[in-house]
Design an enzyme around this catalytic site. Structure first.
Site, PDB file in Angstrom:
ATOM      1  N   GLY A   1       0.835  -1.308   0.188  1.00  0.00           N
ATOM      2  CA  GLY A   1      -0.054  -0.304   0.155  1.00  0.00           C
ATOM      3  C   GLY A   1       0.835   1.080   0.041  1.00  0.00           C
TER       4      GLY A   1
ATOM      5  N   GLU B   1       4.262  -6.061   1.851  1.00  0.00           N
ATOM      6  CA  GLU B   1       4.082  -6.535   0.146  1.00  0.00           C
ATOM      7  C   GLU B   1       3.804  -5.511  -0.787  1.00  0.00           C
ATOM      8  OE1 GLU B   1      -0.273  -8.203   1.571  1.00  0.00           O
ATOM      9  OE2 GLU B   1       0.944  -9.946   2.738  1.00  0.00           O
TER      10      GLU B   1
ATOM     11  N   ARG C   1       2.437  -1.156  -5.911  1.00  0.00           N
ATOM     12  CA  ARG C   1       2.746  -0.208  -6.816  1.00  0.00           C
ATOM     13  C   ARG C   1       4.244   0.578  -6.433  1.00  0.00           C
ATOM     14  NH1 ARG C   1      -1.713   2.569  -8.356  1.00  0.00           N
ATOM     15  NH2 ARG C   1      -3.312   1.639  -6.724  1.00  0.00           N
TER      16      ARG C   1
ATOM     17  N   ARG D   1      -5.915   3.471 -15.460  1.00  0.00           N
ATOM     18  CA  ARG D   1      -6.352   3.520 -13.793  1.00  0.00           C
ATOM     19  C   ARG D   1      -6.990   5.331 -14.542  1.00  0.00           C
ATOM     20  NH1 ARG D   1      -2.314   5.711 -11.999  1.00  0.00           N
ATOM     21  NH2 ARG D   1      -3.345   5.452  -9.942  1.00  0.00           N
TER      22      ARG D   1
ATOM     23  N   TYR E   1     -10.083   4.455 -11.857  1.00  0.00           N
ATOM     24  CA  TYR E   1     -10.151   5.254 -10.578  1.00  0.00           C
ATOM     25  C   TYR E   1      -9.592   5.935 -10.187  1.00  0.00           C
ATOM     26  CZ  TYR E   1      -6.505   1.694 -10.057  1.00  0.00           C
ATOM     27  OH  TYR E   1      -5.400   0.600  -9.646  1.00  0.00           O
TER      28      TYR E   1
ATOM     29  N   CYS F   1     -14.332   3.212 -28.218  1.00  0.00           N
ATOM     30  CA  CYS F   1     -15.345   4.232 -28.428  1.00  0.00           C
ATOM     31  C   CYS F   1     -16.065   4.519 -26.432  1.00  0.00           C
ATOM     32  CB  CYS F   1     -16.399   3.342 -28.940  1.00  0.00           C
ATOM     33  SG  CYS F   1     -15.860   3.188 -30.621  1.00  0.00           S
TER      34      CYS F   1
HETATM   35  C1  LIG Z   1      -2.932  -5.458  -4.009  1.00  0.00           C
HETATM   36  C2  LIG Z   1      -2.167  -6.251  -2.422  1.00  0.00           C
HETATM   37  C3  LIG Z   1      -0.404  -5.958  -2.689  1.00  0.00           C
HETATM   38  C4  LIG Z   1       0.393  -4.904  -2.600  1.00  0.00           C
HETATM   39  O1  LIG Z   1      -0.901  -2.975  -2.972  1.00  0.00           O
HETATM   40  P1  LIG Z   1      -0.066  -2.225  -3.274  1.00  0.00           P
HETATM   41  O2  LIG Z   1      -0.592  -0.975  -3.093  1.00  0.00           O
HETATM   42  O3  LIG Z   1       0.093  -2.416  -4.213  1.00  0.00           O
HETATM   43  O4  LIG Z   1       1.540  -2.102  -2.513  1.00  0.00           O
HETATM   44  C5  LIG Z   1      -0.525  -5.481  -1.451  1.00  0.00           C
HETATM   45  N1  LIG Z   1      -0.515  -7.148  -0.358  1.00  0.00           N
HETATM   46  C6  LIG Z   1      -2.409  -7.553  -0.793  1.00  0.00           C
HETATM   47  C7  LIG Z   1      -2.726  -8.818  -0.085  1.00  0.00           C
HETATM   48  C8  LIG Z   1      -3.251  -7.176  -2.131  1.00  0.00           C
HETATM   49  O5  LIG Z   1      -4.405  -7.424  -2.793  1.00  0.00           O
END
Ligand SMILES: *Cc1c(COP(=O)(O)O)cnc(C)c1O
Length: 432
Positions: free
Chosen positions: A238, A288, A291, A327, A331, A357
Site C-alpha cells: 500500500g 507486500e 505499486r 487507471r 479510479y 469508443c
Molecule cells: C494488492 C495487494 C498488495 C499490494 O498493494 P500495493 O498498493 O500495490 O502495494 C499487497 N497485499 C495484498 C494482500 C494485496 O491485495
C-alpha cells in the site's frame, strides 16, 4: 525515485532514448527501468534494517516474468492473488516457498496447486475458506500453512475502489471475530497456523493510517504468537507513490518524482513510524509492496495521431487507450504527461484521449500541457504498476509491447501482440 530524465533534450530511461525506442518498436509501448526497481527495493530494505523482516513483492502490480525475475534476483519473496500468479513466479524461477497467497475467492484448483507447489502460506480471508483449505489438504494428506487476514477497520484515506481495510470492504475477517477464527483453526488437523496478515489499501500517501493499523493490530499479533505460536505478522502493501507534480505542466518543466505537488511517502518515513511499534513483537514482519516497487519504474509511450479542435475543447488523440492503461477510467488515476522531446515553449489546455469508443477513454482532461503535435511521442509517467496487467483486448486492440531497460540495454520482454493471436482460438471453432 526513478531513473527517467532528460539528456540532450530527449527523455531517457536510464541510458536509453525513449524516442528511439518508440521509433524502433512502435507505440503504444510500455518501458520499465530495472535500475529503478532495484533502487526502490534497496531503499525499503535499507530503511527496515534492524527489523526482522521479509519483502514479498505483490506480483499483481506488474507480473511480466522479467519483472518478477528482476525482483527475484534481489532476494524478494512474492505475494500472489491467484494460481496464475504462482505459475508465473515458478516460471520466472521464483521459489514457491517464498510465496504468500491472498485473495477472498481462492478456488479448489488454486488451493490444490499451491499446496502441491509448497507455498509459504495461505492468507485466509474467511472462516469458510479456512474450512475449505483444511478439507482439501486432508484429501491430499497434507497440512497447509495458513495465516488469517484481519480487517482492522482503519480508514486508509485513499480512493474508495482501492481501500480494503474497513469493515464494509470484502477483505479479511473482522477484528472482533479474529480470535475465534484462530481458535477454530487450531482445532483443525490439516492446517498449521503460521501468521497474521493485514492490508488496508493501496496508494496511501500518508503514514498515519499505516501507523494506526499497526498500533491496533500488533498487540493482537503478539497475543496470537503466545497462544498459537505464529511466526510472522504481514502488514501488507500500500505504500503510495508520487503521481502528481505541480511542476510538471510548464513547457520546460517535467516531473522529477521528488519536488512534488504530492509529497512522497518515503521508505525512511514509513520505517521511522512503524518500526518502533513492531520491532519488539518477536515476530517476523512481512511487507507486500506492489505499486511502490514498480509504479514509478515504468512509462507508457504513445504517439499523437490527430489534433481535433472543437468549440469547447482541444483534443489530442493518441494511439494508446483505456484498454492499455485503465487507471484514469477505473479510479481517476493521474499520470503526468511528458513529450519525449523537450522543445516546447507554448502550452494549451487539452484533453488527451484514445481511440476507444467510450467517453471514459481519456488520460487527462482540461490539462495545460506542451502543445505537442501529430506524430510526436509522449510519455504517460508512472505507468509501471497496474498498467499492462490490467490491459484488455477491448475494441480488438492488441496488447502493447513491453521493454525492460537496464543501463544501456533495452530488451523486449513481451512482443507486441498481433491480430492473429487475438482470434486464433475463435478461428479454430469456426473451422471445426
Ligand atoms: C494488492 C495487494 C498488495 C499490494 O498493494 P500495493 O498498493 O500495490 O502495494 C499487497 N497485499 C495484498 C494482500 C494485496 O491485495
Amino acid at each position: 525515485m526513478h531513473q527517467f530524465s532528460f539528456k540532450n533534450e530527449s527523455l531517457h530511461c536510464e541510458d536509453v532514448d525513449l524516442a528511439e525506442l518508440a521509433s524502433d518498436h512502435g507505440t503504444p509501448l510500455y518501458v520499465y527501468s530495472a535500475g529503478t526497481i532495484r533502487q526502490n527495493y534497496l531503499a525499503l530494505e535499507n530503511a527496515l534494517d534492524g527489523l526482522d523482516h521479509e519483502i514479498a513483492y505483490a506480483v499483481k502490480a506488474n507480473s511480466n516474468l522479467s519483472v518478477i525475475n528482476t525482483v527475484r534476483e534481489l532476494g524478494s519473496g512474492f505475494d500472489i492473488v491467484s494460481g496464475g500468479e504462482l505459475y508465473r513466479v515458478i516460471k520466472a524461477g521464483g521459489d514457491p516457498g517464498k510465496c504468500t497467497f491472498a485473495g477472498v475467492g481462492k478456488t479448489e484448483e488454486e488451493i490444490r496447486y499451491s499446496i502441491d507447489a509448497g507455498i509459504y502460506c495461505f492468507n485466509v480471508e474467511s472462516e469458510e475458506e479456512l474450512v475449505a483449505i483444511n478439507s482439501i489438504a486432508e484429501t491430499m494428506g497434507k497440512v497447509a500453512p495458513i495465516a488469517v487476514r484481519v480487517n482492522p477497520n482503519v480508514d486508509a484515506k485513499t480512493h474508495k475502489y482501492i481501500s480494503t481495510g474497513k469493515s464494509e470492504n470484502k477483505f479479511g475477517v473482522d477484528f472482533g471475530l479474529i480470535e475465534g477464527v484462530y481458535e477454530r483453526a487450531s482445532k483443525l488437523a490439516n492446517v498449521h497456523l503460521k501468521g497474521l496478515q493485514m492490508h488496508i489499501g493501496s496508494q496511501l500517501t500518508s503514514v498515519k493510517p499505516f501507523l494506526e493499523a499497526v498500533e491496533k493490530v500488533t498487540p493482537l499479533a503478539v497475543s496470537l504468537k503466545e497462544k498459537h505460536n505464529i511466526e510472522f505478522f504481514s502488514i501488507g502493501g500500500g505504500i503510495g507513490i508520487v503521481y502528481e507534480d505541480a511542476l510538471a505542466s510548464g513547457p520546460k518543466k517535467w516531473w522529477d518524482g521528488q519536488s512534488a505537488g504530492e509529497r512522497p511517502l518515503t521508505p525512511a518515513l514509513y520505517a521511522e513510524k512503524i518500526v518502533p511499534v513492531l520491532k519488539d513483537s518477536g515476530l517476523k514482519i512481512l511487507l507486500e509492496p506492489g505499486r511502490y516497487m514498480v509504479g514509478n519504474a515504468g512509462v507508457l509511450l504513445t504517439k499523437c495521431l490527430y489534433e481535433k479542435k472543437g468549440t469547447a475543447k482541444t483534443f489530442k488523440i493518441v494511439d494508446a487507450a483505456m484498454n492499455d492503461l485503465i487507471r484514469p477510467a477505473l479510479y481517476e488515476g493521474h499520470h503526468e504527461i511528458v513529450p519525449v522531446k523537450e522543445k516546447y515553449n507554448s502550452t494549451v489546455k487539452m484533453d488527451i484521449v484514445g481511440p476507444v469508443c467510450e467517453s471514459g477513454d481519456f488520460f487527462c482532461q482540461d490539462r495545460e500541457l506542451p502543445d505537442f503535435q501529430p506524430n510526436e511521442v509522449i510519455a504517460l509517467m508512472s505507468a509501471g504498476a497496474y498498467g499492462f496487467v490490467m490491459a484488455s483486448n477491448y475494441n480488438t486492440r492488441p496488447f502493447p509491447a513491453e521493454i525492460l531497460v537496464d543501463g544501456e540495454d533495452a530488451k523486449v520482454i513481451k512482443p507486441r501482440q498481433v491480430l492473429e493471436e487475438i482470434i486464433e482460438d475463435e478461428l479454430d471453432a469456426l473451422e471445426e
